[in-house]
Design a protein around this motif. Sequence first.
Motif, mmCIF file in Angstrom:
data_model
loop_
_atom_site.group_PDB
_atom_site.id
_atom_site.type_symbol
_atom_site.label_atom_id
_atom_site.label_comp_id
_atom_site.label_asym_id
_atom_site.label_seq_id
_atom_site.Cartn_x
_atom_site.Cartn_y
_atom_site.Cartn_z
ATOM 1 N N VAL A 1 4.207 1.806 2.118
ATOM 2 C CA VAL A 1 4.974 2.939 1.822
ATOM 3 C C VAL A 1 4.422 3.930 2.066
ATOM 4 C CG1 VAL A 1 6.560 3.755 0.069
ATOM 5 C CG2 VAL A 1 5.902 1.246 0.217
ATOM 6 N N PHE A 2 5.070 4.758 2.924
ATOM 7 C CA PHE A 2 4.627 6.233 3.247
ATOM 8 C C PHE A 2 5.229 7.324 2.193
ATOM 9 C CE2 PHE A 2 3.896 4.175 7.233
ATOM 10 C CZ PHE A 2 2.338 4.276 7.656
ATOM 11 N N LEU B 1 7.825 1.395 5.022
ATOM 12 C CA LEU B 1 8.792 1.876 4.200
ATOM 13 C C LEU B 1 8.361 3.377 4.195
ATOM 14 C CD1 LEU B 1 9.363 -0.691 1.167
ATOM 15 C CD2 LEU B 1 10.449 -0.690 3.458
ATOM 16 N N THR B 2 9.433 4.446 3.937
ATOM 17 C CA THR B 2 9.224 5.901 3.763
ATOM 18 C C THR B 2 9.996 6.150 2.481
ATOM 19 O OG1 THR B 2 8.950 7.982 4.231
ATOM 20 C CG2 THR B 2 10.700 6.805 5.472
ATOM 21 N N THR B 3 9.303 7.047 1.590
ATOM 22 C CA THR B 3 10.067 7.623 0.287
ATOM 23 C C THR B 3 9.747 8.997 0.314
ATOM 24 O OG1 THR B 3 10.314 7.072 -1.915
ATOM 25 C CG2 THR B 3 8.238 6.824 -1.177
ATOM 26 N N ARG C 1 5.843 11.071 0.155
ATOM 27 C CA ARG C 1 6.160 12.535 0.175
ATOM 28 C C ARG C 1 6.833 12.751 1.730
ATOM 29 N NH1 ARG C 1 0.775 12.326 -0.934
ATOM 30 N NH2 ARG C 1 -0.078 12.847 1.154
ATOM 31 N N GLY C 2 7.662 11.438 2.157
ATOM 32 C CA GLY C 2 8.517 11.675 3.107
ATOM 33 C C GLY C 2 7.779 11.737 4.392
ATOM 34 N N LYS C 3 6.711 10.989 4.320
ATOM 35 C CA LYS C 3 5.810 10.919 5.689
ATOM 36 C C LYS C 3 6.519 9.982 6.620
ATOM 37 C CE LYS C 3 2.498 13.414 4.678
ATOM 38 N NZ LYS C 3 0.965 13.361 4.902
ATOM 39 N N GLU C 4 6.751 10.206 7.910
ATOM 40 C CA GLU C 4 6.990 9.139 8.898
ATOM 41 C C GLU C 4 6.225 8.742 9.939
ATOM 42 O OE1 GLU C 4 10.516 8.088 9.358
ATOM 43 O OE2 GLU C 4 11.515 9.246 7.532
ATOM 44 N N PRO C 5 5.878 7.337 10.025
ATOM 45 C CA PRO C 5 5.006 6.869 10.969
ATOM 46 C C PRO C 5 5.588 7.161 12.651
ATOM 47 C CG PRO C 5 6.224 5.147 10.064
ATOM 48 C CD PRO C 5 6.734 6.344 9.467
ATOM 49 N N ASP C 6 4.768 7.591 13.435
ATOM 50 C CA ASP C 6 5.336 7.551 14.792
ATOM 51 C C ASP C 6 5.543 6.239 15.553
ATOM 52 O OD1 ASP C 6 2.979 6.790 15.862
ATOM 53 O OD2 ASP C 6 1.946 8.595 16.070
ATOM 54 N N HIS C 7 6.132 6.549 16.735
ATOM 55 C CA HIS C 7 6.633 5.162 17.503
ATOM 56 C C HIS C 7 5.361 4.097 17.696
ATOM 57 C CE1 HIS C 7 9.231 2.787 20.258
ATOM 58 N NE2 HIS C 7 8.257 2.934 20.980
ATOM 59 N N LEU D 1 1.043 -1.197 -0.180
ATOM 60 C CA LEU D 1 0.100 0.165 -0.114
ATOM 61 C C LEU D 1 0.842 1.302 -0.017
ATOM 62 C CD1 LEU D 1 -2.747 1.740 0.408
ATOM 63 C CD2 LEU D 1 -2.507 1.280 2.834
ATOM 64 N N LEU D 2 0.695 2.187 -1.059
ATOM 65 C CA LEU D 2 1.293 3.387 -0.817
ATOM 66 C C LEU D 2 0.276 4.319 -0.451
ATOM 67 C CD1 LEU D 2 2.048 1.619 -3.625
ATOM 68 C CD2 LEU D 2 3.922 3.553 -3.624
ATOM 69 N N THR D 3 0.710 5.175 0.495
ATOM 70 C CA THR D 3 -0.282 6.260 0.778
ATOM 71 C C THR D 3 0.526 7.408 1.524
ATOM 72 O OG1 THR D 3 -2.202 6.309 2.331
ATOM 73 C CG2 THR D 3 -0.395 5.081 3.281
#
Length: 116
Positions: free
Chosen positions: A69-70, A92-94, A72-78, A47-49
């Motif tokens: 895959v997040f 993943l983040t891109t 636009r550089g989005k980062e999930p929290d802890h 899933l890309l979101t």
Amino acid sequence: MTVYQVCKALDAKVVCGETRMDKDVHNACGSDMLSDVLAFVKDQSVLLTGLCNPQVIRTAEMMDIICIVFVRGKEPDHAMVQLANTLGITLLTTSHRMFSACGLLYEKGLRGGASY
């Protein structure tokens, strides 16, 4: 295609799930609307979101999505990372935008998960 190949194609960073990079991915979905994900995604998907909240992880769990895959550089929290680890979902983040990321994966042979 494997999760590792998805990561490489998107120049992505592994947030969690380093030990699951050899899992096969059969199709992909790019969406910020979780209702579309619930309606159209098949199992063993990526899933890309651009959404970055716990509901994304819970939706992935329900749909047997193995990688998120997040974009636009989005980062999930802890808390999201902990939940994904518990559920066996690779994150993943891109820096790519959704359209570009989907295009890169399509170019590598990964197709959409929707069945119209």
